[in-house]
Design a protein around this motif. Structure first.
Motif, PDB file in Angstrom:
ATOM      1  N   GLY A 298       0.815  -1.215   0.000  1.00 43.97           N
ATOM      2  CA  GLY A 298       0.000   0.000   0.000  1.00 43.97           C
ATOM      3  C   GLY A 298       0.844   1.258   0.000  1.00 43.97           C
ATOM      4  N   VAL A 299       1.942   1.242   0.773  1.00 42.73           N
ATOM      5  CA  VAL A 299       2.848   2.402   0.815  1.00 42.73           C
ATOM      6  C   VAL A 299       3.505   2.610  -0.544  1.00 42.73           C
ATOM      7  N   LEU A 300       3.925   1.504  -1.175  1.00 43.28           N
ATOM      8  CA  LEU A 300       4.567   1.598  -2.492  1.00 43.28           C
ATOM      9  C   LEU A 300       3.593   2.097  -3.556  1.00 43.28           C
ATOM     10  N   ILE A 301       2.332   1.686  -3.455  1.00 42.63           N
ATOM     11  CA  ILE A 301       1.314   2.169  -4.404  1.00 42.63           C
ATOM     12  C   ILE A 301       1.157   3.677  -4.281  1.00 42.63           C
ATOM     13  N   ALA A 302       1.082   4.156  -3.036  1.00 43.92           N
ATOM     14  CA  ALA A 302       0.960   5.600  -2.812  1.00 43.92           C
ATOM     15  C   ALA A 302       2.165   6.343  -3.373  1.00 43.92           C
ATOM     16  N   ALA A 303       3.366   5.768  -3.139  1.00 45.15           N
ATOM     17  CA  ALA A 303       4.585   6.397  -3.652  1.00 45.15           C
ATOM     18  C   ALA A 303       4.600   6.403  -5.174  1.00 45.15           C
ATOM     19  N   GLY A 304       4.194   5.272  -5.764  1.00 48.53           N
ATOM     20  CA  GLY A 304       4.168   5.190  -7.233  1.00 48.53           C
ATOM     21  C   GLY A 304       3.186   6.175  -7.839  1.00 48.53           C
ATOM     22  N   TRP A 305       2.039   6.337  -7.196  1.00 52.84           N
ATOM     23  CA  TRP A 305       1.026   7.271  -7.711  1.00 52.84           C
ATOM     24  C   TRP A 305       1.528   8.705  -7.645  1.00 52.84           C
ATOM     25  N   ILE A 306       2.180   9.076  -6.536  1.00 48.82           N
ATOM     26  CA  ILE A 306       2.725  10.432  -6.378  1.00 48.82           C
ATOM     27  C   ILE A 306       3.814  10.692  -7.420  1.00 48.82           C
ATOM     28  N   LEU A 307       4.709   9.709  -7.605  1.00 47.32           N
ATOM     29  CA  LEU A 307       5.802   9.862  -8.575  1.00 47.32           C
ATOM     30  C   LEU A 307       5.284   9.954 -10.004  1.00 47.32           C
ATOM     31  N   SER A 308       4.163   9.265 -10.282  1.00 41.25           N
ATOM     32  CA  SER A 308       3.607   9.276 -11.642  1.00 41.25           C
ATOM     33  C   SER A 308       3.072  10.649 -12.031  1.00 41.25           C
ATOM     34  N   LYS A 309       2.816  11.496 -11.031  1.00 42.61           N
ATOM     35  CA  LYS A 309       2.305  12.842 -11.309  1.00 42.61           C
ATOM     36  C   LYS A 309       3.417  13.791 -11.754  1.00 42.61           C
ATOM     37  N   GLY A 310       4.677  13.387 -11.510  1.00 40.68           N
ATOM     38  CA  GLY A 310       5.800  14.231 -11.907  1.00 40.68           C
ATOM     39  C   GLY A 310       6.516  13.664 -13.121  1.00 40.68           C
ATOM     40  N   ASP A 311       7.810  13.873 -13.123  1.00 36.34           N
ATOM     41  CA  ASP A 311       8.626  13.418 -14.262  1.00 36.34           C
ATOM     42  C   ASP A 311       9.327  12.096 -13.976  1.00 36.34           C
ATOM     43  N   SER A 312       9.061  11.513 -12.819  1.00 36.07           N
ATOM     44  CA  SER A 312       9.757  10.271 -12.431  1.00 36.07           C
ATOM     45  C   SER A 312       8.949   9.053 -12.844  1.00 36.07           C
ATOM     46  N   GLN A 313       8.670   8.911 -14.120  1.00 31.68           N
ATOM     47  CA  GLN A 313       7.846   7.799 -14.588  1.00 31.68           C
ATOM     48  C   GLN A 313       8.517   6.448 -14.373  1.00 31.68           C
ATOM     49  N   THR A 314       9.827   6.406 -14.640  1.00 32.46           N
ATOM     50  CA  THR A 314      10.544   5.142 -14.464  1.00 32.46           C
ATOM     51  C   THR A 314      10.529   4.703 -13.003  1.00 32.46           C
ATOM     52  N   THR A 315      10.814   5.663 -12.114  1.00 36.52           N
ATOM     53  CA  THR A 315      10.796   5.358 -10.673  1.00 36.52           C
ATOM     54  C   THR A 315       9.399   4.938 -10.238  1.00 36.52           C
ATOM     55  N   SER A 316       8.385   5.579 -10.822  1.00 37.42           N
ATOM     56  CA  SER A 316       7.000   5.238 -10.507  1.00 37.42           C
ATOM     57  C   SER A 316       6.696   3.795 -10.884  1.00 37.42           C
ATOM     58  N   VAL A 317       7.118   3.384 -12.070  1.00 34.80           N
ATOM     59  CA  VAL A 317       6.883   2.013 -12.531  1.00 34.80           C
ATOM     60  C   VAL A 317       7.602   1.015 -11.622  1.00 34.80           C
ATOM     61  N   ILE A 318       8.825   1.374 -11.205  1.00 33.09           N
ATOM     62  CA  ILE A 318       9.574   0.491 -10.307  1.00 33.09           C
ATOM     63  C   ILE A 318       8.821   0.305  -8.989  1.00 33.09           C
ATOM     64  N   ALA A 319       8.265   1.414  -8.466  1.00 32.70           N
ATOM     65  CA  ALA A 319       7.489   1.342  -7.216  1.00 32.70           C
ATOM     66  C   ALA A 319       6.279   0.433  -7.384  1.00 32.70           C
ATOM     67  N   PHE A 320       5.595   0.563  -8.529  1.00 30.64           N
ATOM     68  CA  PHE A 320       4.428  -0.281  -8.768  1.00 30.64           C
ATOM     69  C   PHE A 320       4.814  -1.752  -8.915  1.00 30.64           C
ATOM     70  N   ILE A 321       5.937  -2.013  -9.597  1.00 34.07           N
ATOM     71  CA  ILE A 321       6.393  -3.400  -9.751  1.00 34.07           C
ATOM     72  C   ILE A 321       6.690  -4.020  -8.393  1.00 34.07           C
ATOM     73  N   LEU A 322       7.363  -3.243  -7.527  1.00 30.91           N
ATOM     74  CA  LEU A 322       7.641  -3.729  -6.173  1.00 30.91           C
ATOM     75  C   LEU A 322       6.343  -3.992  -5.415  1.00 30.91           C
ATOM     76  N   ALA A 323       5.343  -3.108  -5.603  1.00 30.20           N
ATOM     77  CA  ALA A 323       4.044  -3.292  -4.951  1.00 30.20           C
ATOM     78  C   ALA A 323       3.390  -4.585  -5.434  1.00 30.20           C
ATOM     79  N   TYR A 324       3.501  -4.840  -6.742  1.00 29.42           N
ATOM     80  CA  TYR A 324       2.966  -6.080  -7.316  1.00 29.42           C
ATOM     81  C   TYR A 324       3.616  -7.289  -6.653  1.00 29.42           C
TER      82      TYR A 324
END
Length: 639
Positions: free
Chosen positions: A36-62
């Motif tokens: 859940g924490v990683l999902i929140a982090a991925g969603w926040i990062l996806s709003k900026g320019d850190s798309q790659t980092t966002s995807v990594i956060a989501f993969i870890l959440a998965y």
């Protein structure tokens, strides 16, 4: 120095191992929370320019959130050769990721992982009552062979062996008394509030407590066949039986997953050849179908409502051990009650003090209590307590005391000889004729009579009774007004049971019940009426609590009863049962609303997808939006 360093290292390693051991049962819950924490982090990062980092956060959440459920789903599929909802959820989440909707897929994983963690936690908690029961089984016994006493493990006892049981010890195995007299506390087996006298040729049961005299007992059953072991076995058997709802869900699960996957598979090919869709459009629509057909809203239809209802119950002193038990409460047709400690207070209280004509009531009560103060028998303690409250003065010290095991007490005050005990101890004919047969009338109303004799003349009697709780009548009447049939199951005699049943307003009663008798009665009631609940507080109630559709324990009851039960009334407040039933009915109504609404939304989204009216963003909004509405509806149960 090296040895000292090694010792310190060993000491330091113990807390770490202990911490890991404590965390292990909660591994799924911890993984879901991290997800859940990683999902929140991925969603926040996806709003900026850190798309790659966002995807990594989501993969870890998965991976972190979905690992346990994915492993469970794959293992079950291989073992049972049947697809399951776990696999569908994983595929739906992967499908969401393939078409770029990482957040939606991760949320699906998170919701399913959290529900699985709560389910595992509840299952682990439900196994503790067996270990609690085993703690009451003595490990050793004093065996007598040719006059020689030898301490042996209870597993070495055989039928025909003689054992010595001293005052204060638990009986290690079922047997028959060959020598000695005593008073036995049988609450662990029969639930009787008042200890019973035992003498030669009487049966004793494993797990009961020898209160007064020493006994020589002949073993009549192997240790693994005692009544106590039957209690343990009955609890285990009852817990292994699956509820009808669980069986239905297991049958439905495979069919649901197969149907969805088959339709998705067809969706990936048929529209291209039949309707002329492009391969891109065909795959796109198939992925939308996989997302909108996932049971996210259906899962949310039940869990938030259940948790809200459980939280509401906890605020009002009603603890539920799982949603299935809360659900079952609304379907109850019959509630069976234990007597001692449930309908009654569980402790004998003085109800009547009657003295012979011409005798001083205060003197008789004072000297009787003074004599009884030298005994640790529950009846004696109740008499002493009553006398101190009524007389408000210090008790006297007798000149002499003699305990006559199994009968009563002899004492002397200056030139007076006193006897206190059973009718036969003071002479049954005189006892039954005393005060125009008052003793017989009191006994027929479920009271225990203690007779008092002074200098060979019957001076009075004291009647005691396990008093019905003040709130019992209100609770029973409230349940009967809801159309629920009430039954009392007790180990007490017919007279006592009849009197308590009438005073409690229950519809029926069954007296002289052993634990296995209570189980048989619960099974009989289930066959006749359907859904049955059992309310109890003692160790002897554990098998019946486990056998009933819903087991309800009193909060001040034994640890075994609390662990075995599905519902616990924290303040021993019987009217809370009616409140729990009302809460259950409210929850079931809201769950039905949620299920109907979520199915309608899913069907509408699926139809819109087939007709190409909806794109993926709107499908996700519709699917997740219905989930949010379902959760908000469930939160009404908090009020």
């Amino acid at each position: 120095m090296a040895q000292g360093a090694n010792a310190i290292a060993k000491q330091n390693s113990v807390p770490k191992e202990s911490l890991i051991g404590k965390m292990k049962p909660h591994a799924e819950l911890i993984a879901a929370s991290i997800s859940g924490v990683l999902i929140a982090a991925g969603w926040i990062l996806s709003k900026g320019d850190s798309q790659t980092t966002s995807v990594i956060a989501f993969i870890l959440a998965y991976v972190i959130g979905g690992f346990a459920k994915a492993r469970e789903g794959v293992k079950a599929t291989i073992e049972e050769k049947e697809l399951n909802v776990e696999m569908l959820m994983i595929l739906a989440a992967i499908g969401s990721a393939i078409i770029g909707y990482w957040t939606e897929g991760a949320i699906l994983i998170f919701i399913f992982a959290m529900s699985g963690a709560l389910e595992t936690y509840t299952m682990n908690k439900s196994q503790k009552e067996i270990s609690s029961l085993m703690e009451l089984q003595p490990e050793e016994a004093l065996r007598i062979t040719n006059g020689i006493e030898t301490k042996v493990h209870v597993s070495e006892l055989k039928v025909g062996d003689l054992i010595l049981i001293k005052p204060g010890e638990r009986v290690p195995s079922d047997g028959k008394i060959t020598k000695g007299q005593t008073t036995i506390d049988q609450a662990a087996i029969t639930g009787e509030s008042i200890p019973v006298s035992k003498e030669a040729m009487d049966d004793v049961f494993a797990g009961t407590v020898n209160l007064t005299g020493s006994l020589t007992v002949e073993i009549t059953k192997p240790t693994n066949e005692t009544l106590f072991q039957k209690i343990i076995q009955l609890v285990q058997n009852a817990q292994s039986e699956k509820s009808p709802s669980q069986l239905f869900i297991e049958r439905f699960e495979g069919r649901y997953v197969k149907a969805v996957l088959l339709i998705v598979l067809l969706m990936m090919f048929v529209p291209h050849f039949l309707l002329g869709w492009s391969w891109t459009e065909t795959f796109y629509r198939a992925m939308i179908l996989l997302v909108v057909a996932s049971p996210c809203a259906l899962v949310a239809s039940i869990m938030p409502a259940t948790l809200s209802a459980i939280s509401n119950g906890a605020k009002h002193g009603i603890l539920f051990k799982g949603g299935v038990h809360l659900e079952n409460l609304s379907h109850l047709k019959v509630i069976a009650f234990d007597k001692t400690g449930t309908l009654t207070k569980g402790k004998p209280e003085v109800t009547d003090v009657i003295v012979a004509d011409g005798m001083d009531r205060e003197e008789i009560l004072l000297k009787a209590a003074s004599i009884e103060s030298h005994s640790n028998h529950p009846l004696a303690n109740s008499i002493v307590k009553y006398a101190k409250e009524v007389l408000g003065r210090e008790l006297l010290d007798p000149d002499g005391i003699e305990d006559v095991s199994g009968w009563g007490v002899k004492a002397r005050f200056e030139d007076e000889d006193w006897k206190i005990g059973k009718a036969d101890f003071v002479g049954r004919p005189a006892a039954e004729a005393f005060s125009d047969g008052t003793a017989v009338k009191l006994a027929s109303s479920g009271k225990t009579i203690v007779f008092i004799e002074r200098n060979g003349q019957l001076a009075g009697l004291i009647a005691l009774k396990d008093v019905v709780r003040e709130e019992t009548k209100q609770a029973i009447d409230l349940l009967k007004s809801k159309g629920i049939y009430t039954v009392m199951l007790t180990g007490d005699s017919q007279n006592t049971a009849k009197a308590i049943a009438a005073e409690s307003h229950v519809d029926a009663y069954v007296a002289e019940c052993l634990p296995e008798t209570k189980v048989e009665e619960i099974k009989r009631l289930k066959e006749k009426y359907g859904q049955v609940a059992m309310v109890g507080d003692g160790i002897n109630d554990a098998p019946a609590l486990a056998t009933a559709n819903v087991g309800i324990a009193m909060g001040e009851g034994s640890d075994v009863a609390l662990e075995t039960a599905d519902v616990v009334l924290m303040k021993n407040d019987l009217p809370k049962i009616a409140e729990a039933i009302n809460l259950s009915r409210r929850m079931n109504r809201i769950v039905k609303q949620n299920i109907v609404f979520s199915i309608i939304v899913i069907m509408a989204l699926i139809a819109s997808n087939f007709l190409q009216f909806i794109d993926l963003p709107y499908g996700v909004i519709g699917h997740e939006g219905s989930t949010i509405l379902v959760i908000l509806n469930s939160l009404r149960l908090l009020k």
